[in-house]
Motif scaffolding. Structure first.
Motif, PDB file in Angstrom:
ATOM      1  N   PHE A 163       0.836  -1.206   0.000  1.00 24.91           N
ATOM      2  CA  PHE A 163       0.000   0.000   0.000  1.00 24.91           C
ATOM      3  C   PHE A 163       0.869   1.254   0.000  1.00 24.91           C
ATOM      4  N   LEU A 164       1.876   1.292   0.883  1.00 26.37           N
ATOM      5  CA  LEU A 164       2.675   2.500   1.030  1.00 26.37           C
ATOM      6  C   LEU A 164       3.591   2.749  -0.173  1.00 26.37           C
ATOM      7  N   ILE A 165       4.141   1.677  -0.751  1.00 27.33           N
ATOM      8  CA  ILE A 165       4.989   1.875  -1.931  1.00 27.33           C
ATOM      9  C   ILE A 165       4.154   2.362  -3.103  1.00 27.33           C
ATOM     10  N   ASN A 166       2.956   1.800  -3.244  1.00 28.52           N
ATOM     11  CA  ASN A 166       2.075   2.277  -4.312  1.00 28.52           C
ATOM     12  C   ASN A 166       1.716   3.743  -4.079  1.00 28.52           C
ATOM     13  N   TYR A 167       1.457   4.087  -2.823  1.00 30.58           N
ATOM     14  CA  TYR A 167       1.157   5.474  -2.459  1.00 30.58           C
ATOM     15  C   TYR A 167       2.347   6.372  -2.793  1.00 30.58           C
ATOM     16  N   LYS A 168       3.550   5.923  -2.448  1.00 26.79           N
ATOM     17  CA  LYS A 168       4.763   6.690  -2.713  1.00 26.79           C
ATOM     18  C   LYS A 168       4.989   6.863  -4.222  1.00 26.79           C
ATOM     19  N   GLN A 169       4.705   5.798  -4.996  1.00 21.05           N
ATOM     20  CA  GLN A 169       4.886   5.872  -6.456  1.00 21.05           C
ATOM     21  C   GLN A 169       3.855   6.789  -7.105  1.00 21.05           C
ATOM     22  N   GLU A 170       2.642   6.821  -6.562  1.00 23.23           N
ATOM     23  CA  GLU A 170       1.567   7.623  -7.154  1.00 23.23           C
ATOM     24  C   GLU A 170       1.623   9.095  -6.739  1.00 23.23           C
ATOM     25  N   LEU A 171       2.231   9.371  -5.565  1.00 22.63           N
ATOM     26  CA  LEU A 171       2.196  10.736  -5.026  1.00 22.63           C
ATOM     27  C   LEU A 171       2.769  11.782  -5.982  1.00 22.63           C
ATOM     28  N   PRO A 172       3.920  11.557  -6.633  1.00 26.86           N
ATOM     29  CA  PRO A 172       4.424  12.576  -7.579  1.00 26.86           C
ATOM     30  C   PRO A 172       3.501  12.779  -8.790  1.00 26.86           C
ATOM     31  N   LEU A 173       2.780  11.725  -9.183  1.00 25.07           N
ATOM     32  CA  LEU A 173       1.887  11.830 -10.340  1.00 25.07           C
ATOM     33  C   LEU A 173       0.704  12.749 -10.068  1.00 25.07           C
ATOM     34  N   TYR A 174       0.397  12.945  -8.766  1.00 23.81           N
ATOM     35  CA  TYR A 174      -0.716  13.820  -8.400  1.00 23.81           C
ATOM     36  C   TYR A 174      -0.217  15.070  -7.666  1.00 23.81           C
ATOM     37  N   GLY A 198       1.800  15.679  -5.332  1.00 19.98           N
ATOM     38  CA  GLY A 198       1.898  15.673  -3.878  1.00 19.98           C
ATOM     39  C   GLY A 198       0.586  15.828  -3.154  1.00 19.98           C
ATOM     40  N   ARG A 199      -0.561  15.751  -3.890  1.00 19.68           N
ATOM     41  CA  ARG A 199      -1.869  15.890  -3.244  1.00 19.68           C
ATOM     42  C   ARG A 199      -2.247  14.551  -2.581  1.00 19.68           C
ATOM     43  N   VAL A 200      -2.245  14.572  -1.251  1.00 23.06           N
ATOM     44  CA  VAL A 200      -2.394  13.341  -0.468  1.00 23.06           C
ATOM     45  C   VAL A 200      -3.749  12.686  -0.700  1.00 23.06           C
ATOM     46  N   ASN A 201      -4.829  13.464  -0.645  1.00 25.72           N
ATOM     47  CA  ASN A 201      -6.171  12.878  -0.737  1.00 25.72           C
ATOM     48  C   ASN A 201      -6.391  12.169  -2.070  1.00 25.72           C
ATOM     49  N   ARG A 202      -6.020  12.813  -3.160  1.00 30.57           N
ATOM     50  CA  ARG A 202      -6.211  12.199  -4.476  1.00 30.57           C
ATOM     51  C   ARG A 202      -5.344  10.946  -4.615  1.00 30.57           C
ATOM     52  N   THR A 203      -4.122  11.040  -4.076  1.00 32.98           N
ATOM     53  CA  THR A 203      -3.228   9.875  -4.140  1.00 32.98           C
ATOM     54  C   THR A 203      -3.792   8.704  -3.327  1.00 32.98           C
ATOM     55  N   LEU A 204      -4.369   9.005  -2.167  1.00 36.43           N
ATOM     56  CA  LEU A 204      -4.956   7.947  -1.343  1.00 36.43           C
ATOM     57  C   LEU A 204      -6.119   7.272  -2.063  1.00 36.43           C
ATOM     58  N   VAL A 205      -6.947   8.072  -2.734  1.00 34.88           N
ATOM     59  CA  VAL A 205      -8.084   7.512  -3.490  1.00 34.88           C
ATOM     60  C   VAL A 205      -7.579   6.525  -4.536  1.00 34.88           C
ATOM     61  N   GLN A 206      -6.575   6.927  -5.292  1.00 31.18           N
ATOM     62  CA  GLN A 206      -6.042   6.062  -6.340  1.00 31.18           C
ATOM     63  C   GLN A 206      -5.354   4.823  -5.749  1.00 31.18           C
ATOM     64  N   THR A 207      -4.663   5.007  -4.620  1.00 30.42           N
ATOM     65  CA  THR A 207      -3.975   3.870  -3.994  1.00 30.42           C
ATOM     66  C   THR A 207      -4.980   2.839  -3.499  1.00 30.42           C
ATOM     67  N   LEU A 214      -7.751   2.026   8.307  1.00 30.88           N
ATOM     68  CA  LEU A 214      -7.070   2.865   9.294  1.00 30.88           C
ATOM     69  C   LEU A 214      -5.814   3.519   8.726  1.00 30.88           C
ATOM     70  N   LEU A 215      -5.021   2.780   7.937  1.00 34.80           N
ATOM     71  CA  LEU A 215      -3.775   3.328   7.396  1.00 34.80           C
ATOM     72  C   LEU A 215      -3.994   4.585   6.554  1.00 34.80           C
ATOM     73  N   PRO A 216      -4.968   4.622   5.630  1.00 38.03           N
ATOM     74  CA  PRO A 216      -5.211   5.862   4.876  1.00 38.03           C
ATOM     75  C   PRO A 216      -5.610   7.034   5.767  1.00 38.03           C
ATOM     76  N   VAL A 217      -6.391   6.730   6.813  1.00 38.97           N
ATOM     77  CA  VAL A 217      -6.803   7.786   7.738  1.00 38.97           C
ATOM     78  C   VAL A 217      -5.585   8.360   8.455  1.00 38.97           C
ATOM     79  N   LEU A 218      -4.695   7.501   8.902  1.00 42.95           N
ATOM     80  CA  LEU A 218      -3.489   7.947   9.593  1.00 42.95           C
ATOM     81  C   LEU A 218      -2.610   8.788   8.668  1.00 42.95           C
ATOM     82  N   ILE A 219      -2.443   8.329   7.434  1.00 40.23           N
ATOM     83  CA  ILE A 219      -1.639   9.090   6.462  1.00 40.23           C
ATOM     84  C   ILE A 219      -2.264  10.451   6.215  1.00 40.23           C
TER      85      ILE A 219
END
Length: 777
Positions: free
Chosen positions: A691-702, A704-713, A764-769
């Protein structure tokens, strides 16, 4: 780097596959040499005082687990019909290969005083065949005047009788033990049919053999079952026979390599390492699912098979590497313990989880490159309406009901913490069998009628050569300790050379049962010449047939310095046993002056307690080490303390919940259940890393917008996480079909931990992030 590695694999796919197959041929050859271990004392380090005490005992007196016992309960025992059947049974048992001795009621002898020769002689009490009830009654009357045999071979209050079978210790510690026990069971089953009675059978050699054979058979069934279940699940998910077969090849190679590793390291299969092949299956299948899922997703996006394979390796290579590192760490930490059993489990599992990554990384893209491009039906699972709806609901709760998520988490965790305080650490030698299983009911029969069959051994060292017979003082002290132990409801009547002396004294006084007591100094003056206690130990001629002397020779060392006291006791568990042993030790200190005597408590009961405690302590320490090492891996991977904190919380909570459930439902901490936490941690952390690596890989594509990246992850990894979790849960649920309580608990507790781990990582993990990340402008 990973994209270049993908290109390298695809460019050199044929040489790599050939190399992989050659390694597999070697692994199959080595795996064919695997052997089972029959050494049950290796849970304790060799420098442990309890281990050394037991080895000293075995060096002086031999092993303590060489007796199988058969029980008969009948008020018709002393009738010619049944008694003759029992005599016939003993004759058949004596004919079994590797049976060293048989002692039952029909073998009992009386010791007679040959006043002319001034020596004892023995005479059988019973005939080998009876036609007359009167003759049998007369012999029975004589037998019952001999206190030596009371509670040793019979219990007069319950009409229960015992046959002791001494088996060859080398055979019972080898693969031939199953053959030996099965040959013993044949005549026992025959007499049950012919006489219409039920016999009980127990003893540590029997228990270890039957339970070991059952576990071995179950592990084979579970391995096959996990393969079949994984195959069915993969076929349902991907609708592709080729994907299913390829995945099974991956885990099949992993299983073979794990067995080959054991052989290369000189290890044998133990009850613990027998778990590794099924674990390799359930750990290897997620590798296949994540690779296939990314391949299908990339192919759907690009429409180009080769490009999709490069994306698969480029995106999932590092993810799978760190997931396998985390899982390997979860198991490899056992190698840091001082228990040989745990070391072997840690070394083999840790190495082979990493080898599983190599197999997956090379084999999957190479094979997929030769297969046709995915068809629409193969990627249909990516648009599973039910899962898409579930992920949308998860997304909605993450962004709109964070307080509820925190609240529910706190309540469940709080209840679990309360449950943890109810958790007990207790194990039994025969612990995991169903209460209606004949092995268990037979054991309880012996505990009820003969106070058990578990061996406790006591060594009393006088610290002087021939110190046992310099006076009657040590004899009286041994008898005093024996009497104290015999009074306890948990233990049977202790057996020592002192009982032989009592029997000899009774014989000297013409069989008077009132003379069955400890000889006084004046008695020893004349008994000494009969028993040769002052001279060298006799072992030839007619004296070798003197049962009193033979008994003494089994229970004293050659220097007549150390005495052995053997006690059969109930399987009272690891909680009550230390208290009882402490009581015995305190009493021994009262009786024996520590300056003149050394009293050592040992035997299989003591080594079981020490081994069980050592394994539990080692497993608990291993979990802490695993957390520490996994934390360092996460810190290296993400370079963010905030992300590390976010990653650990969703993995700690499932372990707390599992421990709480164990406390609430009354499951004790023991080696089989403590293992749950290490296994679950090593596997569940995979979900977090993916989950976190996918989040890390997707974050630059969006941007740095956390919410949109979390949705895609959530949407991109959610499906593969759920599919993987279902496969893992199915793989462990199969253990619930075991006949052993510990294996059943391992199955459903691990599944419970994985379920809660999946929920906490997706919810819980997305909420914490979201809450721990800088607020978006």
């Amino acid at each position: 780097m990973w994209y270049r590695l993908g290109q390298f694999i695809l460019r050199n796919r044929l040489p790599l596959l050939i190399a992989l197959m050659l390694v597999n041929v070697f692994a199959v050859y080595k795996a064919s040499q695997i052997r089972l271990s029959y050494d049950f004392s290796r849970a304790i380090p060799t420098d442990n005082p309890k281990y050394q005490d037991f080895q000293t005992f075995k060096k002086i007196f031999g092993d303590d687990v060489g007796t199988v016992v058969v029980g008969i309960e009948s008020n018709q025992f002393f009738t010619p019909k049944l008694f003759n059947e029992v005599v016939k049974l003993e004759k058949k048992i004596k004919a079994v290969q590797d049976v060293k001795d048989v002692l039952g009621v029909s073998d009992a002898v009386n010791i007679l005083n040959d006043t002319g020769a001034k020596k004892f002689k023995t005479e059988p009490i019973f005939r080998k065949q009876y036609q007359s009830q009167k003759t049998l009654d007369n012999d029975r009357a004589l037998f019952e005047t001999l206190p030596f045999y009371r509670s040793l071979l019979y219990n007069p209050a319950t009409h229960c009788y015992l046959i002791g079978i001494t088996v060859d210790k080398d055979t019972i510690n080898s693969k031939s033990r199953s053959r030996l026990i099965n040959q013993l069971l044949q005549p026992i089953q025959e007499i049950e049919k012919e006489a219409g009675i039920t016999l009980q059978i127990s003893g540590l050699p029997y228990l270890r053999t039957i339970i070991g054979d059952r576990i071995k058979a179950e592990m084979n069934y579970f391995l096959i079952g996990s393969f079949l279940l994984s195959a069915i699940t993969l076929l349902l998910f991907f609708r592709s026979t080729s994907a299913m077969v390829m995945s099974l090849f991956v885990v099949g190679m992993g299983v073979v390599w794990s067995l080959a590793t054991m052989v290369l390291f000189g290890y044998k299969i133990t009850l613990l390492t027998a778990l590794i092949p099924p674990l390799i299956v359930v750990i290897g299948i997620p590798n296949c699912i994540y690779f296939l899922n990314k391949y299908h997703t990339a192919y759907q996006d690009t429409g180009n098979k080769e490009e999709a394979l490069k994306v698969m390796v480029g995106k999932m290579g590092i993810v799978t590497l760190f997931c396998n590192i985390a899982a390997a760490v979860g198991f490899a930490v056992f190698a840091f313990t001082r228990s040989a059993l745990l070391k072997e489990f840690g070394v083999v599992s840790g190495i082979n989880i990493m080898l599983l990554f190599v197999i997956s990384l090379v084999f999957i893209p190479a094979v997929l490159s030769y297969l046709p491009a995915p068809k629409p039906k193969h990627v249909r699972y990516l648009r599973n309406k039910t899962l898409e709806h579930l992920l949308v609901r998860i997304e909605y709760w993450v962004f709109n009901h964070s307080k509820w998520i925190y609240g529910i988490t706190l309540v469940v965790t709080g209840l679990s913490v309360v449950g943890m305080f109810r958790l007990k650490s207790e194990g039994f030698i025969v612990d995991d069998l169903p209460k209606k299983d004949k092995i268990y009911t037979d054991l309880k029969w012996f505990e009820t009628n003969f106070e058990g069959v578990m061996p406790l051994e006591i060594m009393i060292d006088t610290k002087k050569k021939k110190g046992l017979f310099r006076s009657t003082k040590p004899i009286n002290k041994i008898d005093e300790l024996s009497a104290y132990i015999a009074e306890k409801p948990e233990t049977g009547r202790p057996l020592s050379f002192v009982e032989g002396l009592k029997f000899a004294k009774q014989a000297y006084f013409d069989g008077d049962s009132n003379s069955y007591n400890v000889p006084a100094d004046v008695d020893m003056a004349f008994l000494g010449s009969y028993l040769n206690t002052k001279g060298e130990q006799a072992n030839t001629g007619k004296n070798a047939n003197n049962n009193a002397l033979k008994l003494m020779n089994r229970f004293i060392d050659s220097n007549k310095q150390i005495a052995r006291v053997s006690v059969n006791m109930k399987d009272i568990g690891s909680k009550a046993l230390p208290i009882l042993l402490k009581d015995f030790e305190n009493k021994s200190h009262e009786i024996f002056d520590t300056n003149s005597y050394k009293v050592t408590f040992t035997g299989s009961c003591v080594t079981f307690l020490e081994g069980s405690s050592f394994i539990i302590k080692g497993l608990q320490e291993s979990i802490l080490w695993a957390f520490l090492l996994i934390t360092l891996c996460m810190l290296y991977l993400f370079k963010s303390l905030r992300i590390v904190v976010c990653s650990l919380i969703p993995n700690i909570i499932p372990l707390i919940i599992t421990a709480g459930v164990m406390g609430w439902v009354g499951i004790s901490l023991k080696p089989s259940t403590v293992l749950v936490f290490s296994i679950a941690l090593g596997i569940a952390i995979d979900v977090t890393i993916r989950f976190l690596i996918n989040y890390k890989q997707e974050l630059p594509l969006y941007a740095g917008r956390v919410n949109r990246t979390l949705v895609q992850t959530i949407r991109h990894t959610g499906i593969s996480i759920i599919y993987t979790s279902l496969v893992l849960i199915a793989g462990f649920i199969i253990f619930c079909f075991s006949s052993f309580g510990g294996t059943i608990a391992l199955g459903w507790l691990t599944s419970l931990t994985l379920v809660t781990g999946t929920i906490t990582n997706l919810v819980l993990l997305p909420v914490l992030i979201k809450h721990m990340s800088p607020k978006e402008k």
